[in-house]
Design a protein around this motif. Structure first.
Motif, PDB file in Angstrom:
ATOM      1  N   UNK A 133       6.709  -3.052  -2.524  1.00  0.00           N
ATOM      2  CA  UNK A 133       6.126  -4.316  -2.978  1.00  0.00           C
ATOM      3  C   UNK A 133       4.980  -4.079  -3.953  1.00  0.00           C
ATOM      4  N   UNK A 134       4.216  -3.007  -3.752  1.00  0.00           N
ATOM      5  CA  UNK A 134       3.124  -2.703  -4.682  1.00  0.00           C
ATOM      6  C   UNK A 134       3.670  -2.260  -6.036  1.00  0.00           C
ATOM      7  N   UNK A 135       4.763  -1.522  -6.037  1.00  0.00           N
ATOM      8  CA  UNK A 135       5.431  -1.201  -7.303  1.00  0.00           C
ATOM      9  C   UNK A 135       5.820  -2.485  -8.028  1.00  0.00           C
ATOM     10  N   UNK A 136       6.431  -3.395  -7.310  1.00  0.00           N
ATOM     11  CA  UNK A 136       6.887  -4.645  -7.916  1.00  0.00           C
ATOM     12  C   UNK A 136       5.715  -5.499  -8.385  1.00  0.00           C
ATOM     13  N   UNK A 186      14.525   5.074  -1.084  1.00  0.00           N
ATOM     14  CA  UNK A 186      13.986   4.915   0.257  1.00  0.00           C
ATOM     15  C   UNK A 186      12.483   5.107   0.265  1.00  0.00           C
ATOM     16  N   UNK A 187      11.764   4.085   0.702  1.00  0.00           N
ATOM     17  CA  UNK A 187      10.293   4.155   0.735  1.00  0.00           C
ATOM     18  C   UNK A 187       9.779   3.063   1.647  1.00  0.00           C
ATOM     19  N   UNK A 188       8.545   3.165   2.098  1.00  0.00           N
ATOM     20  CA  UNK A 188       7.960   2.091   2.908  1.00  0.00           C
ATOM     21  C   UNK A 188       7.974   0.766   2.142  1.00  0.00           C
ATOM     22  N   UNK A 189       8.184  -0.334   2.850  1.00  0.00           N
ATOM     23  CA  UNK A 189       8.301  -1.639   2.202  1.00  0.00           C
ATOM     24  C   UNK A 189       7.022  -2.038   1.473  1.00  0.00           C
ATOM     25  N   UNK A 247       1.379   5.636  -6.258  1.00  0.00           N
ATOM     26  CA  UNK A 247       2.416   4.957  -5.480  1.00  0.00           C
ATOM     27  C   UNK A 247       3.661   5.825  -5.372  1.00  0.00           C
ATOM     28  N   UNK A 248       3.959   6.542  -6.451  1.00  0.00           N
ATOM     29  CA  UNK A 248       5.121   7.432  -6.450  1.00  0.00           C
ATOM     30  C   UNK A 248       4.986   8.501  -5.378  1.00  0.00           C
ATOM     31  N   UNK A 249       3.788   9.049  -5.223  1.00  0.00           N
ATOM     32  CA  UNK A 249       3.561  10.053  -4.182  1.00  0.00           C
ATOM     33  C   UNK A 249       3.749   9.439  -2.803  1.00  0.00           C
ATOM     34  N   UNK A 250       3.192   8.246  -2.603  1.00  0.00           N
ATOM     35  CA  UNK A 250       3.343   7.577  -1.313  1.00  0.00           C
ATOM     36  C   UNK A 250       4.796   7.232  -1.025  1.00  0.00           C
TER      37      UNK A 250
END
Length: 337
Positions: free
Chosen positions: A323-326, A316-319, A63-66
């Motif tokens: 949400x997947x991080x959260x 700054x990242x795609x929403x 997710x960090x890469x994305x």
């Protein structure tokens, strides 16, 4: 209701598992056998077994890469490196803590011996650095340094944890610092190392690292609650295992330092030289609750999770990635295993 593992974790496992197996195949036969058992790939006899573990840290790496606009598949070696370090720490921790069970099976050191398990952990630590350094690119070298710093923090935290076992004057602030090093440092690295390999901005990397540090503390608080009140069927460990080992976990220290009568009774109970009976363990868990240790840990975990979310809002990242991080952060603070 048992929390559902976020779907991104299954996606991450499918992506990184072949890379993990390829990396472990580099090891010598002795450490490879211990490692295969520890990862849940084999039985102690060498036969195949269903894979264990949830791959939460690799999912965070991907997710960090994305989050930095990178390709998750390209950073799979970084995800594997973090998982190897995590496995190294568990192999060694089980020996130091005398834990005989891991994921519903006998811990590796009880099957192969402490020396073989130590060697396997050492091999995994070396392999983690190898996977990053051999890429050679700037982002991967930065990631290798970040992972190395996280390992030193993890070791420092484990050292503090061991020292606390010999003391009866552990304060809550230093217990939080111990958890921040032992658990938070590696989770912070997992949440930011993928962005490094993807060439993310310093601001994005810093925000993700801060998110991971707070989520790591929330994770440890939840884990400490499970160490007292978790179900053995879910955790794979005996009930009230942390009290049995007299660990200075966060809820226990919060209760011991509460200043009330329940905390004082708990201190006297844990200080007795003879092993704690099942009745003693039940009473100790009740006293932790009565002294406010359980409520404090639950509240603190929520506070840390809220703080983590605020850090994430500044990256700054795609929403959908946010949400997947959260989703993962919420899962690790509400899981039952």
């Amino acid at each position: 209701m048992t929390p559902v593992v976020p779907p991104v974790v299954a996606v991450a496992r499918k992506l990184f598992d072949p890379v993990l197996r390829e990396a472990v195949a580099r090891l010598d036969p002795i450490t490879a056998r211990v490692t295969g058992y520890h990862f849940g790939w084999t039985e102690d006899s060498g036969g195949s077994a269903p894979a264990g573990g949830k791959a939460l840290r690799p999912a965070l790496v991907l997710l960090s890469a994305r989050a930095a606009g990178g390709d998750a598949e390209r950073c799979a070696p970084a995800a594997v490196a973090v998982e190897l370090v995590h496995a190294f720490s568990l192999l060694h921790d089980d020996i130091m803590d005398g834990d005989r069970m891991r994921r519903h099976r006998p811990a590796a050191w009880t099957v192969f011996g402490p020396s073989e398990a130590i060697l396997a952990g050492d091999a995994l630590l070396a392999l983690a650095g190898e996977l990053l350094v051999e890429r050679g690119a700037g982002g991967y070298l930065d990631a290798a340094r970040s992972l190395s710093l996280a390992v030193r923090g993890l070791i420092a935290g484990q050292g503090m944890d061991l020292e606390f076992e010999r003391r009866d004057d552990v304060g809550l602030d230093e217990c939080l610092r111990m958890s921040a090093r032992k658990t938070g440092d590696l989770l912070s690295c997992a949440c930011s190392i993928g962005a490094m390999t993807a060439g993310g901005t310093a601001e994005t990397v810093e925000a993700l690292a801060a998110f991971g540090a707070e989520a790591g503390l929330a994770f440890q608080l939840a884990d400490d609650l499970l160490g007292i009140w978790g179900s053995p069927e879910a955790t794979g460990k005996p009930v009230r295992s942390d009290l049995r080992a007299r660990k200075k976990s966060l809820p226990i220290v919060a209760a011991l330092t509460s200043g009330g009568a329940a905390g004082e009774r708990l201190a006297r109970l844990l200080a007795q030289p003879e092993p704690l009976s099942e009745d003693d363990l039940w009473e100790a868990a009740r006293l932790v609750d009565e002294a406010g240790g359980r409520a404090w840990a639950e509240t603190e975990a929520k506070h840390r999770l809220d703080t983590a979310g605020r850090h994430l809002a500044h990256a700054g990242m795609p929403s959908d990635v946010r949400e997947e991080f959260l989703d993962i952060a919420r899962f690790i603070t509400t899981r039952d295993h």
